[in-house]
Design a protein around this motif. Structure first.
Motif, short mmCIF file in Angstrom:
data_model
loop_
_atom_site.label_atom_id
_atom_site.label_comp_id
_atom_site.label_asym_id
_atom_site.label_seq_id
_atom_site.Cartn_x
_atom_site.Cartn_y
_atom_site.Cartn_z
N MET A 103 0.84 -1.17 0.00
CA MET A 103 0.00 0.00 0.00
C MET A 103 0.89 1.24 0.00
N SER A 104 0.60 2.18 -0.86
CA SER A 104 1.44 3.37 -0.98
C SER A 104 1.20 4.31 0.19
N SER A 105 2.17 5.20 0.39
CA SER A 105 2.06 6.14 1.51
C SER A 105 0.90 7.11 1.29
N GLU A 106 0.57 7.41 0.04
CA GLU A 106 -0.57 8.29 -0.24
C GLU A 106 -1.88 7.64 0.18
N VAL A 107 -2.00 6.34 -0.06
CA VAL A 107 -3.22 5.61 0.33
C VAL A 107 -3.33 5.55 1.85
N VAL A 108 -2.21 5.25 2.51
CA VAL A 108 -2.22 5.19 3.98
C VAL A 108 -2.59 6.56 4.55
N THR A 109 -2.01 7.61 3.98
CA THR A 109 -2.32 8.96 4.44
C THR A 109 -3.80 9.27 4.27
N ARG A 110 -4.32 8.95 3.10
CA ARG A 110 -5.73 9.23 2.83
C ARG A 110 -6.64 8.49 3.81
N TYR A 111 -6.42 7.18 3.99
CA TYR A 111 -7.26 6.42 4.92
C TYR A 111 -7.08 6.90 6.35
N SER A 112 -5.86 7.23 6.72
CA SER A 112 -5.59 7.74 8.05
C SER A 112 -6.40 9.00 8.32
N LEU A 113 -6.39 9.91 7.36
CA LEU A 113 -7.11 11.17 7.54
C LEU A 113 -8.62 11.00 7.47
N ILE A 114 -9.09 10.11 6.61
CA ILE A 114 -10.54 9.86 6.52
C ILE A 114 -11.06 9.25 7.83
N LEU A 115 -10.37 8.23 8.32
CA LEU A 115 -10.79 7.61 9.57
C LEU A 115 -10.70 8.58 10.75
N SER A 116 -9.64 9.36 10.76
CA SER A 116 -9.47 10.35 11.82
C SER A 116 -10.59 11.39 11.77
N ALA A 117 -10.89 11.89 10.58
CA ALA A 117 -11.97 12.88 10.43
C ALA A 117 -13.31 12.29 10.85
N PHE A 118 -13.56 11.03 10.49
CA PHE A 118 -14.80 10.37 10.90
C PHE A 118 -14.92 10.34 12.42
N CYS A 119 -13.82 10.00 13.09
CA CYS A 119 -13.84 9.95 14.56
C CYS A 119 -14.11 11.32 15.17
N PHE A 120 -13.48 12.36 14.63
CA PHE A 120 -13.70 13.72 15.13
C PHE A 120 -15.14 14.16 14.89
N LEU A 121 -15.66 13.85 13.69
CA LEU A 121 -17.04 14.21 13.39
C LEU A 121 -18.03 13.46 14.28
N LEU A 122 -17.74 12.20 14.54
CA LEU A 122 -18.60 11.40 15.42
C LEU A 122 -18.62 12.00 16.83
#
Length: 155
Positions: free
Chosen positions: A1-20
């Motif tokens: 998995m590329s670092s861009e994909v890891v970064t994207r998923y990391s930020l999406i999951l993080s944003a979901f947690c903050f929004l929740l």
């Protein structure tokens, strides 16, 4: 998995947690104001959600070299500071992630199988600690990748 994909998923999951966490807080305030009722365990759930969001953002921060001090110093004297601070910051990020992973994994091993749970929600403590430990492991991988790039001279 590329670092861009890891970064994207990391930020999406993080944003979901903050929004929740934000949604639970707003909903609780709304219920208190309108019906004088509250959501059971909302403070604990909000704290867990926001904490998990912070942990899940660590890989993105490491991969994107989000060290504010290093960036500011690099702007002053780019030729002098940029690469050494990038290597130093990446190395410290790796040491930090390894330390946290070791501490949390030791704690997970010690508490595995115990009947302990969170006070309000009753979530199993050992599984929550395992999730935290796994997030630190992903942070180790991200910090290792960043240090490797820094040593190769890749921004």
């Amino acid at each position: 998995m590329s670092s861009e994909v890891v970064t994207r998923y990391s930020l999406i999951l993080s944003a979901f947690c903050f929004l929740l966490g934000a949604l639970m807080t707003v909903l609780d305030v709304f219920l208190r104001a309108i019906w004088n009722a509250n959501l059971p365990g909302v403070i604990e759930a909000t704290a867990l959600s926001i904490g998990l969001g912070a942990l899940l953002s660590m890989p993105a921060c490491y991969l994107k070299d989000s060290n504010v001090t290093a960036r500011l110093l690099s702007e002053l004297k780019p030729k002098l500071f940029k690469r050494p601070l990038l290597i130093l910051g990446s190395a410290f990020s790796l040491v930090f992630a390894i330390s946290l992973f070791y501490i949390m994994t030791t704690y997970v091993i010690e508490s595995w199988g115990t009947p302990e749970s969170t006070p309000d929600s009753g979530l199993p403590k050992d599984l929550l600690l395992l999730l935290i430990s796994l997030s630190f492991f992903i942070a180790i991988l991200a910090a290792s990748r960043r240090l490797t790039k820094a040593l190769k001279g890749v921004d």
